[in-house]
Design an enzyme around this catalytic site. Structure first.
Site, PDB file in Angstrom:
ATOM      1  N   CYS A 100      -2.004  52.478  67.302  1.00 43.30           N
ATOM      2  CA  CYS A 100      -2.060  53.944  67.330  1.00 43.30           C
ATOM      3  C   CYS A 100      -2.769  54.426  66.075  1.00 43.30           C
ATOM      4  CB  CYS A 100      -0.630  54.486  67.386  1.00 43.30           C
ATOM      5  SG  CYS A 100      -0.515  56.248  67.016  1.00 43.30           S
ATOM      6  N   CYS A 104      -4.515  61.977  67.082  1.00 41.48           N
ATOM      7  CA  CYS A 104      -4.588  62.759  68.322  1.00 41.48           C
ATOM      8  C   CYS A 104      -3.489  63.813  68.435  1.00 41.48           C
ATOM      9  CB  CYS A 104      -4.520  61.853  69.537  1.00 41.48           C
ATOM     10  SG  CYS A 104      -5.206  60.231  69.271  1.00 41.48           S
ATOM     11  N   THR A 191       4.430  60.741  64.626  1.00 34.32           N
ATOM     12  CA  THR A 191       3.302  59.812  64.508  1.00 34.32           C
ATOM     13  C   THR A 191       2.358  60.259  63.398  1.00 34.32           C
ATOM     14  OG1 THR A 191       3.443  59.344  66.861  1.00 34.32           O
ATOM     15  CG2 THR A 191       1.353  58.850  65.788  1.00 34.32           C
ATOM     16  N   GLU A 257       5.448  56.039  62.203  1.00 30.19           N
ATOM     17  CA  GLU A 257       6.357  57.076  62.713  1.00 30.19           C
ATOM     18  C   GLU A 257       7.294  57.467  61.573  1.00 30.19           C
ATOM     19  OE1 GLU A 257       5.864  58.186  65.772  1.00 30.19           O
ATOM     20  OE2 GLU A 257       4.492  56.572  66.357  1.00 30.19           O
ATOM     21  N   HIS A 292      -1.586  65.449  75.451  1.00 32.98           N
ATOM     22  CA  HIS A 292      -1.246  64.138  74.894  1.00 32.98           C
ATOM     23  C   HIS A 292      -1.079  63.093  76.007  1.00 32.98           C
ATOM     24  CE1 HIS A 292      -0.813  62.071  71.195  1.00 32.98           C
ATOM     25  NE2 HIS A 292       0.327  61.500  71.537  1.00 32.98           N
ATOM     26  N   TYR A 296      -3.285  59.375  76.229  1.00 33.52           N
ATOM     27  CA  TYR A 296      -2.831  58.006  76.464  1.00 33.52           C
ATOM     28  C   TYR A 296      -3.762  57.250  77.414  1.00 33.52           C
ATOM     29  CZ  TYR A 296       1.598  58.675  73.984  1.00 33.52           C
ATOM     30  OH  TYR A 296       2.551  58.876  73.022  1.00 33.52           O
ATOM     31  N   CYS A 299      -6.244  55.967  74.520  1.00 29.87           N
ATOM     32  CA  CYS A 299      -5.799  55.039  73.463  1.00 29.87           C
ATOM     33  C   CYS A 299      -5.107  53.823  74.039  1.00 29.87           C
ATOM     34  CB  CYS A 299      -4.922  55.755  72.452  1.00 29.87           C
ATOM     35  SG  CYS A 299      -3.207  55.973  72.937  1.00 29.87           S
ATOM     36  N   GLU A 447       6.232  53.646  72.624  1.00 24.58           N
ATOM     37  CA  GLU A 447       5.589  54.958  72.581  1.00 24.58           C
ATOM     38  C   GLU A 447       4.961  55.293  73.933  1.00 24.58           C
ATOM     39  OE1 GLU A 447       2.361  55.583  69.875  1.00 24.58           O
ATOM     40  OE2 GLU A 447       2.808  57.710  69.760  1.00 24.58           O
TER      41      GLU A 447
HETATM   42 FE1  SF4 Z   1      -1.441  57.358  68.778  1.00 22.67          FE
HETATM   43 FE2  SF4 Z   1      -2.421  57.229  71.244  1.00 22.67          FE
HETATM   44 FE3  SF4 Z   1      -0.915  59.333  70.482  1.00 22.67          FE
HETATM   45 FE4  SF4 Z   1      -3.410  58.954  69.553  1.00 22.67          FE
HETATM   46  S1  SF4 Z   1      -2.811  59.372  71.697  1.00 22.67           S
HETATM   47  S2  SF4 Z   1      -1.633  59.538  68.369  1.00 22.67           S
HETATM   48  S3  SF4 Z   1      -3.496  56.754  69.350  1.00 22.67           S
HETATM   49  S4  SF4 Z   1      -0.283  57.182  70.681  1.00 22.67           S
HETATM   50 FE    FE Z   2       1.979  59.379  70.806  1.00 21.62          FE
END
Ligand code: SF4
Ligand code: FE
Length: 486
Positions: A100, A104, A191, A257, A292, A296, A299, A447
């Site tokens: 991660c 984001c 995060t 985190e 968000h 995902y 990422c 996560e």
């Molecule tokens: Fe982390 Fe993925 Fe959330 Fe970006 S979208 S902060 S990489 S978990």
């Molecule tokens: Fe996240």
């Protein structure tokens, strides 16, 4: 200043004096702390890639506010193309970091806050959107990271925020002054909080009139008086203190985190973007979560690619890459991973402009994306462990490999195909361990389950958005049933 390099970003963190606790100690130099630094390196990659010509198109963009070139992570989406590029950028960053990269949450917060503050202003004649856009210009001009902080501690889940025995279980306004507000409470699962320059706080759920003090959205510099951080533990984290670089699995990068405590923090009015407009809190939560859940798709598929690559690599190292059941498992991993990515692209391609002009993803498809993400990385991980074999959990320490008596035995007996060294095998096993059981699994697995809302939150949204009545009517029409029913 615009477009910091990775190093400039790291140096910029040193200027902030944050109050951070880790392992029972107040940490003085967090930037060089061996447990924290890999997470900073992951954030730094979001800066560094913007300077590489081949990645500039994904990582940088022209600001809709100032016309300047900015990092995409500070941008308001101006069209479907921006939404799609966001997902592609996140997949790329997953490839480069295998974890991660944290930036984001603020990015998704910016877009959600922009769209909702505009709508509050339209309805109530407030000026939150103007304030927010002034603030975002500052973020863009200085190329900052903001932590998008949504999840409250919530106390007793049976009770609404204002009914809690301890009124601080949800972040709330404790004082209103002519020059600003004072807030108290805490946000958990944050995060990248410590690696951020700013904290953008949003309400955690739909609020009712009696919870108006809890309907608050604001931003503060991350080292503001009264803000403190308590670092979250991760599986195998103390391996980072052992000095090696094999057993950690991913020596350079990691996630982060933390708990953030707001202990009577003053926020000037120009940084307050919602204060009591409880009727808009649900929309803000829904949009942030929607963005968000789209994220995902990028990422997690990026990290998934790394795990697919690791499974293929370990199969070769162990001489199994031609076995048909191994090939089949790797294809299955790819299928699941590309399905995640497809949903990220699909919800972006179906994006639409909101009243503020900022584009929003298709919420149904973003929720489908995230619901898949609550499941597929687990199956991909299971398959990776299947391909890797039991060594993923029984491999001795890298220190034993260096021991004069034990080391040569390990070198001899843990070698597979002699074309590959024992160390190569160990490194790949450790990367798979990292992603499926260790520090990397925090981001890739748990996560994936709970981040951006647990599976039930997506199911509620899917049920709400599905227009079941229309689907039922189609079926009734085709079945030749004339009578309408509720
Ligand atoms: Fe982390 Fe993925 Fe959330 Fe970006 S979208 S902060 S990489 S978990
Ligand atoms: Fe996240």
């Amino acid at each position: 200043m615009s477009l910091m390099t990775g190093n400039e970003y790291i140096e910029s963190l040193r200027k902030q004096k944050k109050r951070i606790f880790l392992g029972g100690e107040l940490i003085d130099n967090y930037v060089d702390h061996p447990i924290i630094r890999p997470s900073i390196n992951a954030c730094a990659m979001t800066y560094e890639l913007g300077h590489l010509p081949e990645h500039r198109e994904l990582l940088t963009v022209t600001s809709s506010l100032t016309g300047k070139t900015i990092n995409r992570f500070t941008h308001l989406h101006q069209g479907v193309d921006d939404l799609i590029k966001k997902v592609k950028m996140q997949r790329l960053l997953g490839h480069k970091t295998g974890c991660c990269f944290q930036r984001c949450v603020g990015f998704d917060g910016f877009n959600a806050v922009d769209t909702v503050t505009y709508e509050i202003d339209q309805e109530l004649g407030t000026e939150y959107n103007k304030r927010f856009r002034n603030y975002l210009e500052y973020v863009q001009d200085n190329d900052l990271i903001a932590d998008g902080a949504m999840t409250d501690t919530k106390g007793n889940r049976r009770l609404a925020p204002s009914q809690q025995e301890d009124p601080d279980q949800f972040v709330h306004v404790v004082e209103k002054r002519p020059d600003g507000i004072v807030v108290r409470g805490a946000k958990i699962h944050q995060t990248g909080a410590i690696n951020s320059h700013e904290i953008l706080v949003m309400p955690t759920q739909t609020m009712r009139a009696e919870d108006a003090d809890y309907a608050v959205c604001f931003a503060v510099p991350a080292d503001t008086q009264g803000v403190l951080y308590i670092y979250g533990r991760q599986s195998c984290d103390t391996r980072r203190l052992e000095g090696g670089n094999v057993d950690v699995g991913n020596a350079m990068f990691g996630g982060q985190e933390a708990v953030i405590v707001f202990n009577d923090v003053f926020v000037p009015w120009e940084r307050v973007f919602m204060c009591g407009e409880y009727q808009f809190s649900g929309a803000l939560v829904e949009r942030f979560a929607g963005y968000h859940r789209q994220s995902y798709g990028g990422c997690k598929s990026g990290v998934g690619d790394v795990l697919v690559g690791a499974a293929q690599a370990i199969a070769k190292i162990q001489g199994l890459e031609k076995a048909s059941h191994i090939k089949e498992k790797i294809v299955e991993m790819i299928h699941l991973n590309e399905t995640i990515y497809s949903c990220g692209i699909a919800c972006s391609a179906e994006g639409r402009p909101t009243a503020s002009g900022t584009y929003l993803i298709d919420l149904m498809l973003a929720n489908i994306c995230k619901l898949n993400v609550t499941r597929f990385p687990y199956e991909i991980s299971r398959l990776a462990q299947d391909v890797a074999g039991g060594l993923v959990v029984t491999l001795p320490s890298e220190k034993d490999f260096g021991h004069p008596e034990a080391g040569p035995f390990l070198q001899k007996y843990l070698r597979s195909d002699t074309a590959y060294g024992t160390e190569e095998r160990c490194r790949m096993q450790r990367l798979i361990e990292n992603l499926t059981l260790g520090m990397g699994a925090v981001g890739y697995l748990t996560e994936s389950l709970h981040g951006a809302g647990s599976p039930q939150a997506q199911k509620i949204m899917i049920g709400r958005l599905a227009n079941l009545q229309y689907k039922e009517k189609m079926a009734r029409d085709l079945a030749g049933i004339k009578k309408d029913r509720e």
